[in-house]
Design a protein around this motif. Sequence first.
Motif, PDB file in Angstrom:
ATOM      1  N   TRP A   1       3.619   1.334  -1.704  1.00  0.00           N
ATOM      2  CA  TRP A   1       3.390   0.318  -0.676  1.00  0.00           C
ATOM      3  C   TRP A   1       1.901   0.190  -0.387  1.00  0.00           C
ATOM      4  O   TRP A   1       1.375  -0.915  -0.286  1.00  0.00           O
ATOM      5  CB  TRP A   1       4.159   0.688   0.594  1.00  0.00           C
ATOM      6  CG  TRP A   1       3.876  -0.217   1.753  1.00  0.00           C
ATOM      7  CD1 TRP A   1       4.469  -1.412   2.024  1.00  0.00           C
ATOM      8  CD2 TRP A   1       2.901  -0.002   2.789  1.00  0.00           C
ATOM      9  NE1 TRP A   1       3.936  -1.955   3.168  1.00  0.00           N
ATOM     10  CE2 TRP A   1       2.960  -1.111   3.659  1.00  0.00           C
ATOM     11  CE3 TRP A   1       1.990   1.007   3.057  1.00  0.00           C
ATOM     12  CZ2 TRP A   1       2.145  -1.241   4.784  1.00  0.00           C
ATOM     13  CZ3 TRP A   1       1.177   0.892   4.178  1.00  0.00           C
ATOM     14  CH2 TRP A   1       1.265  -0.221   5.022  1.00  0.00           C
TER      15      TRP A   1
ATOM     16  N   TYR B   1       3.661   0.788   8.698  1.00  0.00           N
ATOM     17  CA  TYR B   1       4.652   1.237   7.719  1.00  0.00           C
ATOM     18  C   TYR B   1       5.741   2.001   8.442  1.00  0.00           C
ATOM     19  O   TYR B   1       5.521   3.097   8.938  1.00  0.00           O
ATOM     20  CB  TYR B   1       3.992   2.134   6.661  1.00  0.00           C
ATOM     21  CG  TYR B   1       4.921   2.524   5.537  1.00  0.00           C
ATOM     22  CD1 TYR B   1       5.210   1.633   4.519  1.00  0.00           C
ATOM     23  CD2 TYR B   1       5.501   3.787   5.496  1.00  0.00           C
ATOM     24  CE1 TYR B   1       6.061   1.987   3.482  1.00  0.00           C
ATOM     25  CE2 TYR B   1       6.347   4.153   4.461  1.00  0.00           C
ATOM     26  CZ  TYR B   1       6.621   3.244   3.462  1.00  0.00           C
ATOM     27  OH  TYR B   1       7.470   3.595   2.431  1.00  0.00           O
TER      28      TYR B   1
ATOM     29  N   ASP C   1      -0.392   5.134   9.108  1.00  0.00           N
ATOM     30  CA  ASP C   1       0.254   3.825   9.014  1.00  0.00           C
ATOM     31  C   ASP C   1       1.548   3.771   9.817  1.00  0.00           C
ATOM     32  O   ASP C   1       1.897   2.730  10.377  1.00  0.00           O
ATOM     33  CB  ASP C   1       0.497   3.450   7.547  1.00  0.00           C
ATOM     34  CG  ASP C   1      -0.769   2.957   6.861  1.00  0.00           C
ATOM     35  OD1 ASP C   1      -1.593   2.301   7.542  1.00  0.00           O
ATOM     36  OD2 ASP C   1      -0.952   3.216   5.665  1.00  0.00           O
TER      37      ASP C   1
ATOM     38  N   TYR D   1       5.734   5.305  -0.131  1.00  0.00           N
ATOM     39  CA  TYR D   1       4.587   4.951   0.707  1.00  0.00           C
ATOM     40  C   TYR D   1       3.357   4.674  -0.152  1.00  0.00           C
ATOM     41  O   TYR D   1       2.656   3.687   0.076  1.00  0.00           O
ATOM     42  CB  TYR D   1       4.273   6.068   1.713  1.00  0.00           C
ATOM     43  CG  TYR D   1       2.928   5.870   2.364  1.00  0.00           C
ATOM     44  CD1 TYR D   1       2.752   4.868   3.326  1.00  0.00           C
ATOM     45  CD2 TYR D   1       1.824   6.623   1.979  1.00  0.00           C
ATOM     46  CE1 TYR D   1       1.504   4.642   3.899  1.00  0.00           C
ATOM     47  CE2 TYR D   1       0.587   6.410   2.549  1.00  0.00           C
ATOM     48  CZ  TYR D   1       0.425   5.419   3.500  1.00  0.00           C
ATOM     49  OH  TYR D   1      -0.812   5.184   4.051  1.00  0.00           O
TER      50      TYR D   1
END
Length: 142
Positions: free
Chosen positions: A125, A67, A61, A122
């Motif tokens: 998320w 991200y 990501d 993370y």
Amino acid sequence: MKDISPEEANRALNEQAEKVEQKDLEKVLAKEQKIEDKFRNNESMSGYLAKAKSMFGLIRDYWNGNYRQVPWKTIAAVAGALLYVLMPLDLIPDFIPLAGFLDDASVIAACLALVSDDLVDYEKWKLQQDHDITQSDKETLS
């Protein structure tokens, strides 16, 4: 045969992370299956498989630009630890039964201790992204 100390694991992780460059992220992602197989096939590392998958997700990501709420130091440490697992001749060479993978497991453990907060952020998320996608799919079907 001696075990690797936490200090040696941290030193190995830091040395590897300092060498990590953007191009190494692509290398880690290209070797994902091979690295995961090492986790899967070695008793000393199998307990880290789920976290390894999360670490790969973080790198993927980040690489894709999805991200970026993570410091480069975290990405470098994760990539460095995963690349370390690939190295056949590290602190304790992998061809030495059992002990050869203990240093790999120690470096992964040191990495997880170093980046745990960022990895948890993370994972939260990622769950939210998956939830949002599921909600979007439900709305589309309605």
